[in-house]
Scaffold this active site. Structure first.
Site, PDB file in Angstrom:
ATOM      1  CE  LYS A   1      -4.219  -2.141   1.591  1.00 20.33           C
ATOM      2  NZ  LYS A   1      -5.349  -2.173   2.547  1.00 20.33           N
TER       3      LYS A   1
ATOM      4  NE  ARG B   1      -7.308  -9.165   0.902  1.00 19.31           N
ATOM      5  CZ  ARG B   1      -7.031  -8.280  -0.059  1.00 19.31           C
ATOM      6  NH1 ARG B   1      -6.203  -7.285   0.186  1.00 19.31           N
ATOM      7  NH2 ARG B   1      -7.595  -8.400  -1.258  1.00 19.31           N
TER       8      ARG B   1
END
Length: 268
Positions: free
Chosen positions: A208, A244
């Protein structure tokens, strides 16, 4: 030991791997590879939730994901469905998915919680304040971790009211969703407040933007995966039930090192 969810995006526009797994054979091969590398769950998604992503018609989403879910379930691989749509969630459970992963926590589709309740599937409820098109405008917090925990508590209550027992609920603090870079770090530093809700905690930092902002220059995928592995290990230390990730092997190794540091028996 903290579990690992391997990300399988069957999309043309996901931010780091869009288009790579649109071919069913490639998607299945990648899923089996992640499973062999140590993924406990394969998280299958057919619609990108990156900032600015366009919504996908439900029929198209299902055409992307349902055959893959059915094939993986037939192979005995635990699968979750990453979706904002209640119709897709129910169809995916019927195809063999064991978990519904809704990053909106049931807010994008008001039918989601009631639809999932009778299926018996677990549900991962993400922290969400609105669609990706304008979520950063909603990134207003005084104490980010505490406020995220409070809003997740409300979604746990909504799930219970819809008939989903707390034992079926997983909470996700929604790293990257309606949060600035520093707010993401605040939430991660305050994961104990999320864990105090009593539900299993799923953390997803993989590749991210806030990780890239922390690194010098324009980090390539390998450096982002290293940063992901570090944050995943730290999340495990803070009580995350699962993480995740895109790069399962790197995170598996990071968790193994953490386990050795803490004196846990070697091996998974």
């Amino acid at each position: 030991m903290t579990g690992i969810w391997g990300i399988l995006n069957i999309t043309p526009d996901s931010f780091s791997d869009g288009g790579r797994h649109m071919d069913p054979e490639k998607a299945l091969a990648h899923a089996h590879r992640m499973r062999a590398e140590g993924a406990n769950v394969i998280d299958v998604g057919g619609e990108s939730t990156r900032p600015g992503a366009a919504r996908v018609p439900v029929a198209e989403e299902q055409a992307r994901v349902l055959p893959i879910i059915a094939a993986l379930a037939d192979a005995g691989i635990p699968v979750s469905i990453d979706t904002l749509n209640s119709e897709t969630a129910v169809a995916a459970v019927h195809a063999g998915a064991r978990i519904v992963n809704d990053v909106s926590g049931g807010l994008a589709d008001e039918r989601m919680l009631a639809a999932v309740a009778p299926t018996g599937a677990d549900i991962a409820i993400g922290h969400w304040r609105g669609p990706s098109s304008d979520m950063y405008a909603r990134a207003q917090y005084t104490r980010a971790a505490r406020e995220v925990a409070g809003e997740l508590r409300e979604r746990i209550a909504a799930a219970a009211a819809a008939g989903i027992a707390p034992s079926r609920v997983i909470v996700d603090p929604g790293i990257g969703f309606a949060k600035s870079g520093e707010q993401n770090w605040e939430v991660l530093r305050g994961l104990d407040e999320i864990a105090a809700l009593g539900s299993r905690v799923l953390v997803g930092t993989s590749r991210k933007r806030f990780l890239a902002e922390t690194l010098d220059g324009e980090p390539d995928q390998q450096r982002r995966d290293l940063a992901t592995a570090v944050t995943s290990a730290l999340a495990a230390r803070a009580g995350a039930w699962a993480v995740r990730v895109h790069d399962v092997a790197a995170t598996r190794d990071a968790l193994a090192v953490l386990g050795a540091w803490d004196g846990e028996p070697s091996g998974r």
